[in-house]
Design a protein around this motif. Structure first.
Motif, PDB file in Angstrom:
ATOM      1  N   HIS A   1      45.217  46.643  40.949  1.00 58.82           N
ATOM      2  CA  HIS A   1      46.082  46.717  39.770  1.00 58.82           C
ATOM      3  C   HIS A   1      45.500  45.899  38.613  1.00 58.82           C
ATOM      4  N   LEU A   2      45.029  44.687  38.898  1.00 56.59           N
ATOM      5  CA  LEU A   2      44.433  43.848  37.852  1.00 56.59           C
ATOM      6  C   LEU A   2      43.153  44.467  37.291  1.00 56.59           C
ATOM      7  N   ALA A   3      42.303  45.015  38.152  1.00 58.99           N
ATOM      8  CA  ALA A   3      41.062  45.642  37.698  1.00 58.99           C
ATOM      9  C   ALA A   3      41.339  46.869  36.841  1.00 58.99           C
ATOM     10  N   GLU A   4      42.316  47.685  37.239  1.00 63.16           N
ATOM     11  CA  GLU A   4      42.696  48.866  36.451  1.00 63.16           C
ATOM     12  C   GLU A   4      43.234  48.450  35.081  1.00 63.16           C
ATOM     13  N   LYS A   5      44.047  47.425  35.072  1.00 62.51           N
ATOM     14  CA  LYS A   5      44.635  46.933  33.827  1.00 62.51           C
ATOM     15  C   LYS A   5      43.543  46.398  32.887  1.00 62.51           C
ATOM     16  N   GLU A   6      42.586  45.674  33.462  1.00 62.06           N
ATOM     17  CA  GLU A   6      41.479  45.141  32.676  1.00 62.06           C
ATOM     18  C   GLU A   6      40.645  46.268  32.083  1.00 62.06           C
ATOM     19  N   ARG A   7      40.430  47.321  32.876  1.00 64.39           N
ATOM     20  CA  ARG A   7      39.656  48.479  32.379  1.00 64.39           C
ATOM     21  C   ARG A   7      40.398  49.145  31.216  1.00 64.39           C
ATOM     22  N   GLU A   8      41.716  49.250  31.320  1.00 62.55           N
ATOM     23  CA  GLU A   8      42.502  49.850  30.239  1.00 62.55           C
ATOM     24  C   GLU A   8      42.437  49.028  28.965  1.00 62.55           C
TER      25      GLU A   8
ATOM     26  N   ARG B   1      45.511  34.347  31.541  1.00 62.30           N
ATOM     27  CA  ARG B   1      44.782  35.500  32.078  1.00 62.30           C
ATOM     28  C   ARG B   1      45.735  36.303  32.938  1.00 62.30           C
ATOM     29  N   ASP B   2      45.431  37.592  33.072  1.00 58.63           N
ATOM     30  CA  ASP B   2      46.268  38.419  33.949  1.00 58.63           C
ATOM     31  C   ASP B   2      46.298  37.808  35.342  1.00 58.63           C
ATOM     32  N   THR B   3      47.498  37.619  35.838  1.00 60.02           N
ATOM     33  CA  THR B   3      47.711  36.974  37.125  1.00 60.02           C
ATOM     34  C   THR B   3      48.821  37.703  37.865  1.00 60.02           C
ATOM     35  N   MET B   4      48.608  37.919  39.161  1.00 59.30           N
ATOM     36  CA  MET B   4      49.645  38.493  40.003  1.00 59.30           C
ATOM     37  C   MET B   4      50.081  37.431  41.005  1.00 59.30           C
ATOM     38  N   VAL B   5      51.372  37.451  41.342  1.00 56.37           N
ATOM     39  CA  VAL B   5      51.944  36.491  42.279  1.00 56.37           C
ATOM     40  C   VAL B   5      52.510  37.255  43.470  1.00 56.37           C
TER      41      VAL B   5
END
Length: 164
Positions: A155-162, A61-65
């Motif tokens: 950033h994760l929410a925007e990416k998911e929307r895209e 899943r999209d993950t940020m560190v």
């Protein structure tokens, strides 16, 4: 402590100053372009890197560190079993968790720890277009970490929307 963040800082390759409530430049978000993964640096007013933010490679899943001085500080991902799409979990390196919930894309959400509010992110307080506030509620909270969490979650929410 309240900080003002412009939405355009989320573009990789863009830099933007985050100001305090008195208009002083406090943090610089430095978007690193030309990388394989989304990468940002949060710097202080003197240009010292306080926090590195990057997308985790090879995650299901999209993950940020979030890292500080090369050491892992936090990992952020959308909550797996949440009925709400706007619910993220921040796993801190020392073992505890932060909970992020609300209307992420509307910039109306909270960051909580152990049932108490650490920060409130909102556009309602501001009259400036495309700007939201990060209000750090607890004095013992790390403002740089909370701003980094807000940047990552948005950033994760925007990416998911895209991707939808």
């Amino acid at each position: 402590m309240r900080f003002l963040v412009r939405d355009r800082l989320l573009g990789v390759g863009e830099d933007y100053w985050i100001e305090d409530e008195h208009g002083r430049k406090v943090f610089l978000v430095d978007g690193k372009a030309m990388r394989l993964r989304d990468t940002f640096e949060l710097k202080d007013a003197r240009g010292r890197v306080l926090i590195d933010i990057h997308q985790k490679m090879f995650a299901l899943r999209d993950t940020m560190v979030i890292e500080r001085d090369g050491e892992g500080l936090a990992t952020i991902r959308r909550k797996r079993l949440s009925l709400l799409r706007n619910h993220y979990r921040v796993a801190l390196a020392e073992g505890s968790e932060l909970d992020v919930s609300g209307k992420i894309l509307d910039r109306e959400f909270v960051v909580e720890y152990d049932g108490g509010t650490l920060a409130v992110i909102s556009r309602r307080w501001l009259r400036l277009r495309e700007t939201y506030g990060v209000d750090v509620v607890r004095e013992d909270a790390d403002p740089a970490l909370l701003i980094a969490v807000a940047v990552c979650v948005i950033h994760l929410a925007e990416k998911e929307r895209e991707d939808d």
